[in-house]
Design a protein around this motif. Structure first.
Motif, PDB file in Angstrom:
ATOM      1  N   LYS A 137       0.830  -1.212   0.000  1.00  0.00           N
ATOM      2  CA  LYS A 137       0.000   0.000   0.000  1.00  0.00           C
ATOM      3  C   LYS A 137       0.855   1.249   0.000  1.00  0.00           C
ATOM      4  N   SER A 138       2.021   1.152   0.714  1.00  0.00           N
ATOM      5  CA  SER A 138       2.858   2.352   0.845  1.00  0.00           C
ATOM      6  C   SER A 138       3.448   2.777  -0.491  1.00  0.00           C
ATOM      7  N   LEU A 139       3.439   1.832  -1.499  1.00  0.00           N
ATOM      8  CA  LEU A 139       4.016   2.145  -2.797  1.00  0.00           C
ATOM      9  C   LEU A 139       2.985   2.723  -3.760  1.00  0.00           C
ATOM     10  N   GLU A 140       1.684   2.724  -3.359  1.00  0.00           N
ATOM     11  CA  GLU A 140       0.646   3.276  -4.233  1.00  0.00           C
ATOM     12  C   GLU A 140       0.748   4.799  -4.259  1.00  0.00           C
ATOM     13  N   ARG A 141       0.033   5.388  -5.189  1.00  0.00           N
ATOM     14  CA  ARG A 141       0.196   6.827  -5.425  1.00  0.00           C
ATOM     15  C   ARG A 141      -0.370   7.680  -4.291  1.00  0.00           C
TER      16      ARG A 141
END
Length: 591
Positions: free
Chosen positions: A82-86
């Protein structure tokens, strides 16, 4: 002068011989064993330290597999994905990302740092926003991440953590979103002391060797062992180790070794060439077992030599006394004192020597009487021998007188007969020599044929051919005459005229070949087979081949003499048919 020295004569020689017999075999055996054991012990010692290197890299590779699984758990973690989503994470989600860093932890992890693609750093339950990765990562780590798509990289480096430099072995990996095409995050995991301890697990740290793990650039990550804990592994050694680790050696998983600074260095690395592992051992430690063995062997040889000297001196004492007594009595023997016997009691062959000597004395008296009689007989025989030597000269002189009277009477046949007979006798006797030249042998046969032509008028003619090169070759005498005699006696038995005898002598390879041909009657198959088998039989069998043919088939005498002279190196063969007559071939080795 009486010799009262104890270390004298046979005893001295026996002691010296025993020393040499003990030391020489032990010395030779020692040299052979020393060379073999020195090599084997040294090789074993080298193998042990090489095995230590293999243990270190084996421990490393086992942990390496676990590290790959560890970083894979971070990638699959829901909150890290999730932390890599925009969009930005909610505060409670950021807390779970922090917890995820420790949830996937294992026993070798000291701490983990995760930097997402929005500049947030997650570490120790803290979240710092707007972080620049280059402020945390060292130049080596940035280069490793830039060249690596998504594989775990193990390397030694230094990072800036909260303004402080922190060095050690790190796992670094780009963390990518598994569904969206977005910038990756960065995972940094530092390995703890358990990792280093496990590298050197099952390694003899009390040995005088130094064990170390280093980077390929020559920087030591960790080390242990060594009698002197401050002993250094020079940078030159590290760089030389890197040079020795060729691609073939790395691919085969070999441990290379080389000498440097009076030390033996062992080195190997993993297939990715991330780190190299070294064992550095003083040369004296490698050679020590072999040197100790050599010292023990030399001491054993010296002790054995001393024991041999003492034992030989003790054992030789009774033999020395017996041999001295035998020597004294035999040296004083003058041929007249026949009652001086030897008495020994050594329970060895020396007693038998004494008994035999005593028996010999008893026989000498008898033999001396026999010798006197034999001397008288020898004088008589010598006189007779001188008389017999006159007889051949008397015979030649008589034949010469008869020859001269025949010439005066004009009897040419008698002249030829006497000339041939005289030549035959001269060659047959040949001054007692057993060998004659081929030329003389042919002359002997010619004289015999001339006599037979006179006896058997018009029965046969003969032809003799010989190569010039063989005329001086020496052969046993009276070899051809018995063969020619058989041609006349048996070959021409049914003929009254037109008989032909051809005799040829030539050299073939290393043999003298003599062939006698006649055009007479063919031999019976049984007799032909007996003649051809004679050369392969014993003497008694040869003599019994034609027991009823006294004077006939005198070839038995020829074969016996050739067997005695040449053994199995000569050949004699017969061929006989009605069409071609009979051919006898004799092949003698040229000496």
């Amino acid at each position: 002068m009486k010799n009262n020295k104890r270390f004298y004569g046979i005893r001295k020689k026996l002691v010296i011989f025993t020393i040499l017999a003990a030391i020489l075999p032990l010395g030779i055996m020692g040299v052979v064993l020393a060379g073999s054991i020195n090599k084997n012990v040294t090789d074993l010692n080298m193998e042990n330290y090489s095995h230590s290197n293999s243990k270190m890299i084996g421990n490393y590779q086992m942990m390496e597999q676990g590290f790959d699984e560890l970083t894979r758990n971070y990638i699959t973690n829901t909150y890290i994905q999730k932390s890599l989503e925009r969009r930005e994470l909610l505060p409670q989600d950021q807390v779970y990302v922090n917890r995820s860093l420790w949830y996937s932890n294992n026993q070798y992890t000291e701490y983990g740092i995760f930097i997402d693609n929005k500049g947030n750093e997650y570490f120790a339950n803290k979240v710092i926003s707007n972080v620049k990765p280059e402020d945390i990562l060292s130049e080596e780590l940035r280069e490793a991440l830039s060249d690596n798509y998504s594989l775990t990289k193990i390397m030694y480096s230094t990072i800036d953590r909260n303004g402080q430099e922190d060095s050690g072995i790190f796992l670094v990996r780009n963390i990518r979103h598994m569904e969206q095409n977005v910038e990756p995050g960065i995972l940094i995991v530092k390995l703890n002391q358990d990792f280093y301890d496990n590298i050197f697990f099952d390694i003899n740290k009390h040995a005088p060797a130094i064990y170390a793990m280093a980077t390929m650039e020559g920087e030591i990550c960790c080390r242990t062992g060594g009698e002197d804990q401050e002993a250094e592994i020079s940078r030159e050694i590290l760089l030389e180790a890197k040079g020795k680790l060729s691609d073939d050696a790395v691919e085969a998983g070999e441990v290379v070794h080389f000498a440097a600074d009076n030390r033996i260095c062992f080195a190997n690395t993993d297939k990715n060439r991330n780190l190299m592992f070294l064992s550095v051992v003083p040369e004296a430690v490698i050679w020590a077992p072999a040197r100790n063995f050599l010292k023990s062997m030399v001491l054993t040889m010296l002790i054995s030599a001393a024991v041999c000297i003492v034992m030989s001196a003790f054992v030789s004492h009774p033999f020395r006394k017996a041999i001295s007594a035998i020597s004294r009595i035999m040296s004083n023997f003058d041929g007249e004192s026949l009652n001086q016997e030897i008495q020994t009691s050594t329970n060895t062959e020396l007693d038998q020597v004494a008994v035999s000597y005593n028996k010999m004395l008893k026989h000498i008296g008898t033999l001396m009487e026999e010798v006197k009689k034999e001397q008288e007989e020898i004088r008589i025989n010598e006189y007779n021998s001188l008389v017999y030597q006159i007889n051949p000269h008397f015979l030649y002189n008589t034949l010469d007188n008869i020859h001269m009277l025949a010439r005066m009477d004009g009897d040419e046949i008698m002249v030829r007969l006497i000339q041939s007979l005289s030549s035959m006798l001269r060659i047959s006797i040949s001054k007692g020599e057993n060998d004659v030249s081929v030329k003389n042998e042919l002359e002997h046969v010619t004289c015999y044929l001339n006599i037979e032509q006179i006896r058997n008028e018009d029965l046969f003619t003969y032809e003799i051919k010989a190569e010039e090169s063989v005329l001086q070759v020496m052969i046993p005498k009276i070899i051809l005459q018995p063969v020619v005699e058989n041609c006349i006696k048996y070959g021409f038995a049914d003929m009254e005229e037109d008989g032909k005898i051809q005799l040829e002598v030539s050299a073939e390879d290393s043999f003298l070949v003599m062939r006698v041909r006649n055009n007479g009657s063919a031999m019976e198959p049984e007799i032909l087979d007996k003649l051809n088998q004679m050369q392969y039989q014993g003497m008694e069998q040869i003599k019994q081949t034609f027991p009823q043919k006294k004077g006939g088939y005198g070839i038995s005498n020829v074969v016996c003499r050739l067997c005695l002279r040449y053994g199995n190196r000569f050949r004699i063969s017969y061929e006989s048919t009605e069409e071609m007559g009979t051919v006898c071939t004799i092949m003698l080795p040229v000496e």
